[in-house]
Design a protein around this motif. Sequence first.
Motif, PDB file in Angstrom:
ATOM      1  N   GLU A 143      38.096  25.569  28.943  1.00 13.37           N
ATOM      2  CA  GLU A 143      38.981  26.880  28.903  1.00 13.37           C
ATOM      3  C   GLU A 143      38.601  27.828  30.250  1.00 13.37           C
ATOM      4  N   ILE A 144      37.283  27.948  30.116  1.00 13.66           N
ATOM      5  CA  ILE A 144      36.655  29.050  31.216  1.00 13.66           C
ATOM      6  C   ILE A 144      36.860  28.209  32.746  1.00 13.66           C
ATOM      7  N   HIS A 145      36.887  26.999  32.851  1.00 13.80           N
ATOM      8  CA  HIS A 145      37.179  26.188  34.034  1.00 13.80           C
ATOM      9  C   HIS A 145      38.649  26.330  34.447  1.00 13.80           C
ATOM     10  N   THR A 146      39.586  26.262  33.361  1.00 11.26           N
ATOM     11  CA  THR A 146      41.059  26.383  33.620  1.00 11.26           C
ATOM     12  C   THR A 146      41.279  27.869  34.121  1.00 11.26           C
ATOM     13  N   LEU A 147      40.856  28.876  33.255  1.00 13.86           N
ATOM     14  CA  LEU A 147      41.184  30.295  33.712  1.00 13.86           C
ATOM     15  C   LEU A 147      40.732  30.641  35.192  1.00 13.86           C
ATOM     16  N   SER A 151      43.308  31.043  38.615  1.00  7.57           N
ATOM     17  CA  SER A 151      43.538  32.235  39.321  1.00  7.57           C
ATOM     18  C   SER A 151      43.840  32.049  40.901  1.00  7.57           C
ATOM     19  N   GLU A 152      43.318  30.887  41.310  1.00  6.92           N
ATOM     20  CA  GLU A 152      43.283  30.367  42.745  1.00  6.92           C
ATOM     21  C   GLU A 152      42.749  31.293  43.580  1.00  6.92           C
ATOM     22  N   GLY A 153      41.621  31.912  43.176  1.00  5.06           N
ATOM     23  CA  GLY A 153      40.852  32.824  44.202  1.00  5.06           C
ATOM     24  C   GLY A 153      41.301  34.519  44.150  1.00  5.06           C
ATOM     25  N   TYR A 154      42.327  34.641  43.550  1.00 13.11           N
ATOM     26  CA  TYR A 154      42.666  35.965  43.040  1.00 13.11           C
ATOM     27  C   TYR A 154      41.729  36.561  42.134  1.00 13.11           C
ATOM     28  N   PRO A 155      42.147  37.811  41.823  1.00  9.02           N
ATOM     29  CA  PRO A 155      41.118  38.341  40.640  1.00  9.02           C
ATOM     30  C   PRO A 155      41.833  38.007  39.493  1.00  9.02           C
ATOM     31  N   LEU A 156      40.963  37.899  38.344  1.00  2.80           N
ATOM     32  CA  LEU A 156      41.626  37.300  37.086  1.00  2.80           C
ATOM     33  C   LEU A 156      41.970  38.505  36.247  1.00  2.80           C
ATOM     34  N   GLU A 159      42.824  40.009  30.625  1.00  2.00           N
ATOM     35  CA  GLU A 159      42.801  39.286  29.504  1.00  2.00           C
ATOM     36  C   GLU A 159      41.936  38.039  29.679  1.00  2.00           C
ATOM     37  N   SER A 160      41.904  37.655  30.725  1.00  2.00           N
ATOM     38  CA  SER A 160      41.070  36.402  30.900  1.00  2.00           C
ATOM     39  C   SER A 160      39.717  36.732  30.982  1.00  2.00           C
ATOM     40  N   CYS A 161      39.368  37.669  31.642  1.00  2.00           N
ATOM     41  CA  CYS A 161      37.888  38.311  31.768  1.00  2.00           C
ATOM     42  C   CYS A 161      37.406  38.384  30.261  1.00  2.00           C
ATOM     43  N   ASP A 162      38.082  39.050  29.662  1.00  2.00           N
ATOM     44  CA  ASP A 162      37.809  39.216  28.235  1.00  2.00           C
ATOM     45  C   ASP A 162      37.463  38.083  27.403  1.00  2.00           C
ATOM     46  N   VAL A 163      38.390  37.095  27.645  1.00  2.00           N
ATOM     47  CA  VAL A 163      38.114  35.677  26.742  1.00  2.00           C
ATOM     48  C   VAL A 163      36.735  35.014  27.458  1.00  2.00           C
ATOM     49  N   ILE A 164      36.638  35.007  28.649  1.00  2.00           N
ATOM     50  CA  ILE A 164      35.274  34.446  29.205  1.00  2.00           C
ATOM     51  C   ILE A 164      34.315  35.160  28.734  1.00  2.00           C
ATOM     52  N   ASN A 165      34.220  36.355  28.753  1.00  2.00           N
ATOM     53  CA  ASN A 165      33.176  37.217  28.151  1.00  2.00           C
ATOM     54  C   ASN A 165      32.942  36.899  26.580  1.00  2.00           C
ATOM     55  N   GLN A 166      33.927  36.766  26.090  1.00  2.00           N
ATOM     56  CA  GLN A 166      33.874  36.340  24.491  1.00  2.00           C
ATOM     57  C   GLN A 166      33.247  34.829  24.231  1.00  2.00           C
ATOM     58  N   PHE A 205      29.029  27.879  34.710  1.00  2.00           N
ATOM     59  CA  PHE A 205      28.442  28.922  34.394  1.00  2.00           C
ATOM     60  C   PHE A 205      28.205  29.644  35.818  1.00  2.00           C
ATOM     61  N   ILE A 206      27.582  28.965  36.810  1.00  2.00           N
ATOM     62  CA  ILE A 206      27.354  29.488  38.007  1.00  2.00           C
ATOM     63  C   ILE A 206      28.333  29.896  38.754  1.00  2.00           C
ATOM     64  N   LYS A 207      29.506  29.255  38.803  1.00  2.00           N
ATOM     65  CA  LYS A 207      30.957  29.503  39.320  1.00  2.00           C
ATOM     66  C   LYS A 207      31.235  30.822  38.884  1.00  2.00           C
ATOM     67  N   LEU A 208      31.119  31.316  37.515  1.00  2.00           N
ATOM     68  CA  LEU A 208      31.371  32.473  36.942  1.00  2.00           C
ATOM     69  C   LEU A 208      30.519  33.553  37.676  1.00  2.00           C
ATOM     70  N   LEU A 209      29.326  33.339  37.855  1.00  2.00           N
ATOM     71  CA  LEU A 209      28.515  34.562  38.552  1.00  2.00           C
ATOM     72  C   LEU A 209      28.713  34.570  39.944  1.00  2.00           C
ATOM     73  N   GLN A 210      29.590  33.812  40.500  1.00  2.00           N
ATOM     74  CA  GLN A 210      29.843  33.872  41.972  1.00  2.00           C
ATOM     75  C   GLN A 210      31.246  34.440  42.205  1.00  2.00           C
ATOM     76  N   LEU A 211      31.975  34.685  41.162  1.00  2.00           N
ATOM     77  CA  LEU A 211      33.188  35.351  41.312  1.00  2.00           C
ATOM     78  C   LEU A 211      33.332  36.832  41.582  1.00  2.00           C
ATOM     79  N   ILE A 212      34.136  37.246  42.186  1.00  2.00           N
ATOM     80  CA  ILE A 212      34.110  38.609  42.566  1.00  2.00           C
ATOM     81  C   ILE A 212      34.132  39.648  41.110  1.00  2.00           C
ATOM     82  N   GLN A 213      34.625  39.336  40.302  1.00  2.00           N
ATOM     83  CA  GLN A 213      34.644  40.024  38.899  1.00  2.00           C
ATOM     84  C   GLN A 213      33.386  39.682  38.079  1.00  2.00           C
ATOM     85  N   ARG A 214      32.448  39.330  38.629  1.00  2.00           N
ATOM     86  CA  ARG A 214      31.511  38.822  37.836  1.00  2.00           C
ATOM     87  C   ARG A 214      30.825  39.852  36.971  1.00  2.00           C
TER      88      ARG A 214
END
Length: 933
Positions: A143-147, A151-156, A159-166, A205-214
């Motif tokens: 689900e993290i990977h899908t979200l 986003s295709e490089g655009y800001p998430l 709601e998606s950020c909240d799901v990832i954090n949860q 997980f590493i991908k998440l920490l590279q996103l601009i919204q990390r």
Amino acid sequence: MEWHIMNVGGVSSLGSNLGCLEESQYIPSDECKDVLLEIMQQLKDEDPRLRNVRRQIFYNHLVEKDLCVMIKFLRDDPEIFGLVVRILANLTLPVESLIESTGYSMAEASQTGMSWQQGVESSLHHYRTVFTDKSVLLSLLEEIHTLVEESEGYPLPEESCDVINQILLLLRNLLHFPSSSEDNSSREHEMFLRILFECDFTGRFIKLLQLIQREYWTVTAVQLVTLIFKGHTGEMFLQNVTDIESVTFIMEQSEDSDRECLMCGYQHSDKDFQCINYLEESISKNLRLRHGSSQDSRSSSPNGSSLEVSSQEQEKLHKYLEVFAVQFLTKAFCNTVHVLRNILTSQYKAMIDEVYILWLLAFFLKYARHQRVEFHYIRGIFSTDMFAFLVYKTVVNSEELVVAQRNKQDTTHHLRRIHLTVGAMREMLQGLKLYCEDQSLDKANIAYLENLQKDLANSVDLPQMFLLLIRNFQMHTHSLRFLQDVIITNHLLLLLVDVWRSQSISKTEFHMLNHIKQFATTEVMQKYGRLLENFEYNNAVVNNCIFTMMHHVAGDCEKPNALLQVQILRTFLEILDSNAPLTQEKTDLIEFILQKFMVEAENNPFSCALQLFGEMPVKSKHRKTEEEEDEVADDAEDEEEDENAEEMKKEKDILLMLYTELMGQPGALTAISTKLGEFGIKKTEQQISEDLKEFDWLVDERNTEGSEKTRSVESDMEQSNSSSSFADDLEDLDDSEIVTYCITKLKEMKCEDHLKWLQQQFCDVAYAKCAMSMSSFDKNETEGFVARLHVIQNKSVPLILYNEEQEQLMHNPYFITLLQFLGLHMPEDVGLVFPRIPHFWTIQNLVEKASQFGDLTIDQLKFDPVKLKEGREMTEIMLPFKLEKKEDITFEKMKKIPDTVWITMIQQYNKNSGKDGKQGMQVRNEFQSQACP
């Protein structure tokens, strides 16, 4: 839906309306979303004394029958999926977190015996077993990977950020569960972690920490990283262990860092930290490091097959951890650490405990050094900002520790933070040294490191920080391991500073000898001597650091008397008797100090005894010999009376010394009696009390338990002409003249250097404000570390009293009056240790204050006020900086203070000067014109 909510079936009735599993497909009911919302609300509103909602959910198997099934099959319904993840994250909250939310500590909870605790703990262990289902974990990570992919490089979306954090919170909670060999939870933890890695956790997980919204999930991610290495930190260094004690420290700090994950969300508990017995624990842990854990398993398992499987699983997990560590170091470490640093220096600093960034630095920098990770991957960590942050945290935590001790609060979390900060600083300096010596670096990285070294070489706070830590060390509060780490790290820094000085890297000349002289005091050498007592257990590095500093103190600083202390002399003798291998320099130092002691003891035995603080002076035999030789006296009776008078005088001096050293401490009379016994003087506590009253030192004797209220030496000063003269002089002055008068008096006391130091503090804060507030400001050099971080956070800037001379200034009434009339916040007014420059002072205010001490130079200000345009805040000032007289807005004008008030203030000054045994034999006329300390 309303009928089910009101039904006595409660959670069971709610769960029955979620949906059902039909032919490998979960069919949600029409009311599924409403039911999930109701469960969330009930969890939120449950009675914290009973926790009955989560207990009912556990007993009705709602997690395994419905919630986990929904996780696997309802990823195409993001709304329901998100609600389920949020419920699961709440249900898996650690017991400690739930207890703390009620306002109790863990210790208090154990005493009150909360009835729900055991049931909730059982549910948590059960849930982790449920989540070892690989399909559930895979669904969460997919689900993290899908979200992220959608986003295709655009800001998430939020709601998606909240799901990832949860999801990360849920994983964090599942990894937090304490491990125990008794209930096999340690094996469950490793199995869960291994399955997690098999689901491609590392890459996602590493991908998440590279996103601009990390920044949205960085706090949770860091907690998760800490728990991933729970129990495995030592294994990470097995291949190239060169400093086993340092690795052991990381292991211990990692284990304690796990306790930091006890609180949910952004709340953390520090009350349950335990002091670590480093000397005992390091032995067993070092053995495990060298021999591995498989030998223990082999001895306990008669069946070789189970051992083989366990060994293979552990090796597999260890490889996963290595891959994760390298990926994190090379792709996410720098960004993650800087996000944390930004949070901790912002208004959102309550979001996370600083121990996480400290542990990350200490652990991963050590791992990078051992694995020889290329510099460009972690270059961002080696920045002036990061060094400044560590210095700032050290100073702040040191002051908070003193305040906590003063208020008799628990100091465990303060001690832990300071130790972790020192550990992080040690790794920063070791890494800096390693990479500066790397011949393979390209020109860009070489230039980067040169600029960094210039900034560090110009820093005043960095080297002084270690002096402050050593001076504040208390054996009954800190651990000996902490002192060892401080002394080693200080030694490492001084080696680097010496290199910078020899290469002329610093813009300002650093006087190494002047810096070392600050260590050449009885107080500081006492701390070095305490560590030297463990000479035979210390490694060569520790002993070398101690002897090097002692050599400088006795030789370069010409202060050998600072080493004439019982513990140091005794240790020197033990070292010689042990026939330990010593360099010629060490042997020469020991022999020189022992010879120095013999000369002092022979020429002035009483002064030598006072110097030693508690060692029995040469008495019976020596004095008996003197009596036998002194047969030329004309009158034996007169001689005996003279000797008795001399003995009484010495006894009184010793009693005064011990009284001023121990006054105000619990059990003071008992301690004085014991110390007198060491001098060969036997007196009961009652006799001591009577003597003190006879000498007019004790005003009100309450009991023999040391809680007596005393009239100390400063009460005499209250009646002295100097205090009256001081008050009279100020009474005759206008408010506008007091600052100039105090400056003049301090100059007469030969305190020009201290006045220049105070002037420079104002200039440094002004420079920090310029650098922060003006984007076009051209910085010639880096701001002071402590000043800069306080200015950034809009905090009043402390005047850090690093050395003994600066600390003694706070017992000088002219200096304190100067600070007050300049408008500084005094320690007693704000409940802190150091005076503070108000945060609301403008750059112009600061320059005006500094100019009252004398003409300023561009070098002092580090900026040219003529060229600086600051609108209303800063006027153009022509050299030599004769500033316009403006109304002072920094504090209300003080009225003239009556004599009685000044006398009370003087009493307070003297009372402060007597703390920690530093009052000593204070001269009554201290406040008369004299040389400043």
